[in-house]
Design an enzyme around this catalytic site. Sequence first.
Site, short mmCIF file in Angstrom:
data_model
loop_
_atom_site.label_atom_id
_atom_site.label_comp_id
_atom_site.label_asym_id
_atom_site.label_seq_id
_atom_site.Cartn_x
_atom_site.Cartn_y
_atom_site.Cartn_z
N ASP A 207 0.72 -1.18 -0.03
CA ASP A 207 -0.02 -0.01 -0.02
C ASP A 207 0.84 1.31 0.02
O ASP A 207 0.28 2.42 -0.14
CB ASP A 207 -0.87 -0.08 1.15
CG ASP A 207 -2.14 1.05 1.22
OD1 ASP A 207 -2.61 1.33 0.01
OD2 ASP A 207 -2.27 1.72 2.08
N SER A 231 -6.72 5.24 -0.42
CA SER A 231 -6.99 3.97 -0.95
C SER A 231 -8.47 3.69 -0.74
O SER A 231 -9.00 4.24 0.37
CB SER A 231 -6.12 2.81 -0.22
OG SER A 231 -4.92 3.25 -0.29
N GLN A 281 -5.28 -1.85 -7.13
CA GLN A 281 -5.92 -1.07 -6.12
C GLN A 281 -6.70 0.30 -6.84
O GLN A 281 -6.04 0.69 -7.79
CB GLN A 281 -4.90 -0.43 -5.18
CG GLN A 281 -5.46 0.74 -3.83
CD GLN A 281 -4.35 0.93 -3.08
OE1 GLN A 281 -3.84 2.09 -3.23
NE2 GLN A 281 -4.04 0.41 -2.11
#
Length: 294
Positions: A207, A231, A281
């Site tokens: 991430d 995110s 993502q």
Amino acid sequence: MNSALKELLDLLDLERIELDIFRGRSPEERIQRVFGGQVAAQALVAAGRTVPDDRMVHSLHAYFIRPGDPAIPIVYNVERVRDGRSFTTRRVTAIQHGKVIFSLSASFHISEEGVGHQAALMPRVPEPETLPTFQERMRTVVGDEPMWRDWLSKPRPVDARYVNALPWEAQRDPSLVTTENHVWFRYDAELPDDPLLHVVLAAYASDFTLVDTVLLAHGLAWGSSDVTGASLDHAMWFHRPFRADEWILYSQESPWSGGARGLARGQMFTASGDLAVSVVQECMIRVNKDVTKP
């Protein structure tokens, strides 16, 4: 092992407070919100602790629902969705202030023989030892400003080496704008031979730079008054065993952005060129057009 990595391993050692209920904490820093990779990693730990040792996670799908509050613990509730002969499914919800901040579904699989192929080739990039550390790169960007100097002097759990531009570099030099982002990373200490731990640490690191990849495509960078982002959802597929304390190339690209959202895809290769993990993502990117760029 530096203090930052030791603290991360402590954060991932969740407290079991009831059957299938776990409690995790955040670092003692008063940041705006909990790092998304931390929540994903802790949720995967919670799921893994309810699964037999002969089954390893092969995929996860997650949604970031609300910002996490770093000042209070996070409670992880695990739902045992299915225990099959070869696959096990778990659903995890992370709760703070009585509300769900994150949800994760993960599937675990026994080790089986089967056909195999790998179409993806690891990009040809410089070796990690030939590249400067993240701290060294950032010092050339921010100079000797006291706020940045203190932040860069702190140990980091992950040793990251960027092949191409940092977002702040591309913001200053439009010729560095790109839709690709290649980063070598490893946890710079010998870690236990626990396969779940290495998977969890890859989830944590995954991430860090995916949203950066979307920013790079537009010459945007964190810290600018005109940029906000977060995110939204996250998916990972784990293809083969790997070690997070050995160099991994995280090859990322952003194929699309629009409507205040952006998509980033990533592939993690071992140093020998084996594809170990695939990642996708979607993130939120908002730009205030009324603010003049520096």
